[in-house]
Design a protein around this motif. Structure first.
Motif, PDB file in Angstrom:
ATOM      1  N   GLY A 180       0.798  -1.211   0.000  1.00  0.00           N
ATOM      2  CA  GLY A 180       0.000   0.000   0.000  1.00  0.00           C
ATOM      3  C   GLY A 180       0.836   1.268   0.000  1.00  0.00           C
ATOM      4  N   LYS A 181       2.088   1.155   0.406  1.00  0.00           N
ATOM      5  CA  LYS A 181       3.005   2.302   0.384  1.00  0.00           C
ATOM      6  C   LYS A 181       3.759   2.400  -0.935  1.00  0.00           C
ATOM      7  CE  LYS A 181       3.786   2.266   5.400  1.00  0.00           C
ATOM      8  NZ  LYS A 181       3.196   3.593   5.668  1.00  0.00           N
ATOM      9  N   GLY A 182       3.448   1.476  -1.854  1.00  0.00           N
ATOM     10  CA  GLY A 182       4.092   1.509  -3.162  1.00  0.00           C
ATOM     11  C   GLY A 182       5.386   0.732  -3.243  1.00  0.00           C
ATOM     12  N   LEU A 183       5.659  -0.118  -2.248  1.00  0.00           N
ATOM     13  CA  LEU A 183       6.894  -0.901  -2.264  1.00  0.00           C
ATOM     14  C   LEU A 183       6.683  -2.221  -2.982  1.00  0.00           C
ATOM     15  CD1 LEU A 183       7.181   1.104   0.234  1.00  0.00           C
ATOM     16  CD2 LEU A 183       8.787  -0.578   1.142  1.00  0.00           C
ATOM     17  N   LYS A 184       7.743  -2.705  -3.580  1.00  0.00           N
ATOM     18  CA  LYS A 184       7.765  -4.061  -4.111  1.00  0.00           C
ATOM     19  C   LYS A 184       8.122  -4.984  -2.965  1.00  0.00           C
ATOM     20  CE  LYS A 184       9.116  -2.987  -8.883  1.00  0.00           C
ATOM     21  NZ  LYS A 184      10.122  -3.276  -9.952  1.00  0.00           N
ATOM     22  N   VAL A 185       7.249  -5.944  -2.675  1.00  0.00           N
ATOM     23  CA  VAL A 185       7.476  -6.830  -1.532  1.00  0.00           C
ATOM     24  C   VAL A 185       7.149  -8.262  -1.923  1.00  0.00           C
ATOM     25  CG1 VAL A 185       7.065  -5.083   0.228  1.00  0.00           C
ATOM     26  CG2 VAL A 185       5.151  -6.393  -0.649  1.00  0.00           C
ATOM     27  N   ALA A 186       7.771  -9.195  -1.202  1.00  0.00           N
ATOM     28  CA  ALA A 186       7.498 -10.604  -1.368  1.00  0.00           C
ATOM     29  C   ALA A 186       7.677 -11.285  -0.031  1.00  0.00           C
ATOM     30  CB  ALA A 186       8.418 -11.219  -2.430  1.00  0.00           C
ATOM     31  N   SER A 187       7.026 -12.441   0.104  1.00  0.00           N
ATOM     32  CA  SER A 187       7.124 -13.217   1.324  1.00  0.00           C
ATOM     33  C   SER A 187       8.390 -14.059   1.309  1.00  0.00           C
ATOM     34  CB  SER A 187       5.892 -14.100   1.496  1.00  0.00           C
ATOM     35  OG  SER A 187       5.943 -14.800   2.708  1.00  0.00           O
TER      36      SER A 187
END
Length: 441
Positions: free
Chosen positions: A433-440
Motif C-alpha cells: 500500500g506504500k508503493g513498495l515491491k514486496v514478497a514473502s
C-alpha cells in the motif's frame, strides 16, 4: 539544484536502489526559502533539536557554552505511543521540521519514505565511522548513504530479584530450558517469573533477533518480509507454552500493574535491556539492593547469541538549513567524553561511541544492584549482537499489528503461530500500500 526524492527511492527500490548510490537528496530549495547553506566564518546560527532523552538539555547546554556561534535549542517531545514520530512526520509534511531529531533504529526507514532525512555521506560523515560500534553504525546505512549518527543501544539481558531466587533456591537460568524450569519453581512459590506483554512488539522482535530471525531482507528491487520464519516460530511457541502453562502473566509491561508486581515480588524477573536499570530504580525503589543482572538465556548452552531492544540515533532532517553544522553537533553529542558522561548520568542507554567512557561509568545504580558491576553484563551482550539483523519500512505499524494480534490470541485461545501468519499477511499488504515491491520470505 532541484530537490530529488531519493530517500523514498532508496526504500522503494530495495537492494537495487541501495546498491546504486545516490546524490544528496533534498539539497535544493523547494520554494519555501529553506535551502541548505554553509555557515560563513563568524556567522551566528541556531539549530533546533527534538528529543525525549532524559537530561538531554545538559549536554546541549555544554555545547552552547563551547560553541557560541552555533546555538542548539532543544524541544522535548513525548515518546508515549509514538507521539514523537507522529509529530515529526507531520512537520515534514508541513515543510517545517526541526534541524535534528532523535529517531530510533527501527523507524529510520519510515522516514526515508517521507524523504525526511538528509544523506550525511556527501558531508563526509564516513570519517566518523570508527568512533562508533560497527553494527550500530550500520543500522543507519542504506547502500552508500548514511542517514543518522548512532547515539545509544539496548543490548538485552535478564534482571532478577536475587534475594527471592536465593530464598526459593532457584538458580539463575542460563538457557531458555532452564528459564522454564525456573518459571515453574517460581510459580510454586505463588509468583510469576515474568509477563508476556502482548503489546510489546519491540521486545518480541529482540527475542526473535536473538533466536536468529531475519524479518527483512532485499532481493533485487524487492523487499523480502519473513516474520513467520522458523526462529520466530520457535520464540512464539516457547512463550505460548509458558502462557498456556500459566507460568507467566500476560499484563502489559511498564505500566502501573506491572510496576506494582515488581515492587511486591509478584514478578521477580524481567527480560529487559541495558536501559532497564533506570526504569527499575525509578519504579521499584523499595527493592534497592535486591536486583542483579544476568546474561540473556541461550537456546543452546554455551552459545553467545544476543540482541538489541531499543537504540536511538541523532538524525539530520532533509530541510536542515546548515547541514554541516548539524552533523558536527550530532557527532559531538554522541562522542565527546563530557557529553557522553552527561548522557550517561541522565540514563539515556548504552553508548554507541567506542571511547570516551568506561563500562564502570554506566554503573550509576550500582547500589540498587547490590554492588554488582552490572553494566559489564550488557557490554558483553553488546559485543555479541547478531549484526546481520536489519530493519525495514513500516516497523511502527508492524508493532501495532503484533500487539493487536497477540492480544486477540490471548482472548480467543488461538495459537501464537497464527499471530505470525496474520501479521505477515498484514505487513505485506501494508508495504504494498506504500508503493513498495514486496514478497514473502
Amino acid at each position: 539544484m532541484t530537490s530529488n526524492p531519493l530517500h523514498r527511492r532508496t526504500v522503494l527500490g530495495g537492494a537495487a536502489a541501495l546498491a546504486a548510490g545516490f546524490a544528496l537528496a533534498g539539497c535544493g530549495d523547494d520554494g519555501d526559502g529553506r535551502a541548505p547553506q554553509e555557515r560563513k566564518k563568524g556567522q551566528r546560527i541556531s539549530l533546533t533539536f527534538w528529543s525525549w532523552v532524559p537530561g538531554i538539555d545538559k549536554p546541549v547546554d555544554l555545547w552552547n557554552r563551547k560553541n557560541p556561534d552555533v546555538q542548539v535549542t532543544v524541544e522535548k517531545v513525548s515518546a508515549v505511543n509514538g507521539q514523537q514520530y507522529a509529530k515529526m512526520h507531520a512537520a515534514i509534511k508541513a515543510g517545517n521540521p526541526p534541524d535534528l531529531g532523535q529517531i530510533e533504529f527501527p523507524v529510520l526507514p519510515s522516514f526515508l519514505l517521507d524523504n525526511g532525512l538528509l544523506d550525511l555521506a556527501p558531508l563526509g560523515a564516513a570519517r566518523h565511522k570508527g568512533k562508533f560500534s560497527g553494527w550500530q553504525w550500520q543500522q543507519s546505512v542504506f547502500g552508500k548513504s548514511l542517514y543518522a549518527i548512532p547515539q545509544a543501544s539496548g543490548p538485552m539481558g535478564l534482571f532478577l530479584r536475587q534475594d527471592l531466587f536465593d530464598k526459593w533456591d532457584v538458580p539463575t537460568p542460563r538457557t531458555w530450558d532452564e528459564y522454564e524450569s525456573a518459571a515453574k519453581a517460581v510459580r510454586r512459590k505463588g509468583a510469576w517469573i515474568e509477563t508476556f506483554a502482548p503489546t510489546n512488539g519491540n521486545r518480541f522482535a529482540g527475542l526473535a533477533w536473538q533466536a536468529g530471525a531475519k524479518w527483512y531482507g532485499t532481493h533485487g528491487d524487492t523487499w523480502i518480509v519473513h516474520l513467520d520464519d522458523e526462529p520466530t516460530r520457535r520464540v512464539a511457541d516457547y512463550w505460548e507454552s509458558l502462557v498456556r502453562q500459566k507460568l507467566v502473566k500476560t499484563i502489559p509491561d511498564r505500566q502501573n500493574a506491572w510496576y506494582k508486581d515488581l515492587q511486591t515480588g509478584a514478578i521477580p524477573a524481567w527480560v529487559g535491556a541495558s536501559w532497564g536499570d533506570a526504569l527499575l530504580v525509578g519504579n521499584a525503589p523499595g527493592t534497592k539492593g535486591k536486583w542483579r543482572a544476568a546474561p540473556l538465556p541461550q537456546w543452546k548452552a554455551g552459545e553467545q547469541a544476543f540482541a538489541n531492544w531499543g537504540g536511538s540515533t541523532t538524525a539530520v532532517f532533509a530541510k536542515a538549513r546548515y547541514p554541516k553544522d548539524a552533523l558536527d553537533f550530532a557527532v559531538w553529542l554522541n562522542t565527546d567524553p563530557e557529553s557522553v558522561k552527561l548522557l550517561i548520568d541522565g540514563g539515556y542507554g548504552f553508548p554507541s561511541a567506542k571511547t570516551g567512557y568506561a563500562t564502570t561509568d554506566l554503573d550509576v545504580d550500582k547500589d540498587f544492584f547490590g554492588g554488582q558491576a552490572y553494566s559489564k553484563v550488557f557490554a558483553d551482550a553488546g559485543a555479541h549482537v547478531d549484526t546481520s539483523w536489519r530493519w525495514g519500512p513500516g516497523v511502527d505499524t508492524l508493532y501495532q499489528r503484533l500487539g493487536d494480534a497477540f492480544t486477540d490470541a490471548l482472548a480467543d485461545g488461538s495459537s501464537f503461530r497464527s499471530v505470525l501468519t496474520k501479521v505477515q499477511r498484514q505487513t505485506l499488504a501494508d508495504l504494498k500500500g506504500k508503493g513498495l515491491k514486496v514478497a514473502s520470505g
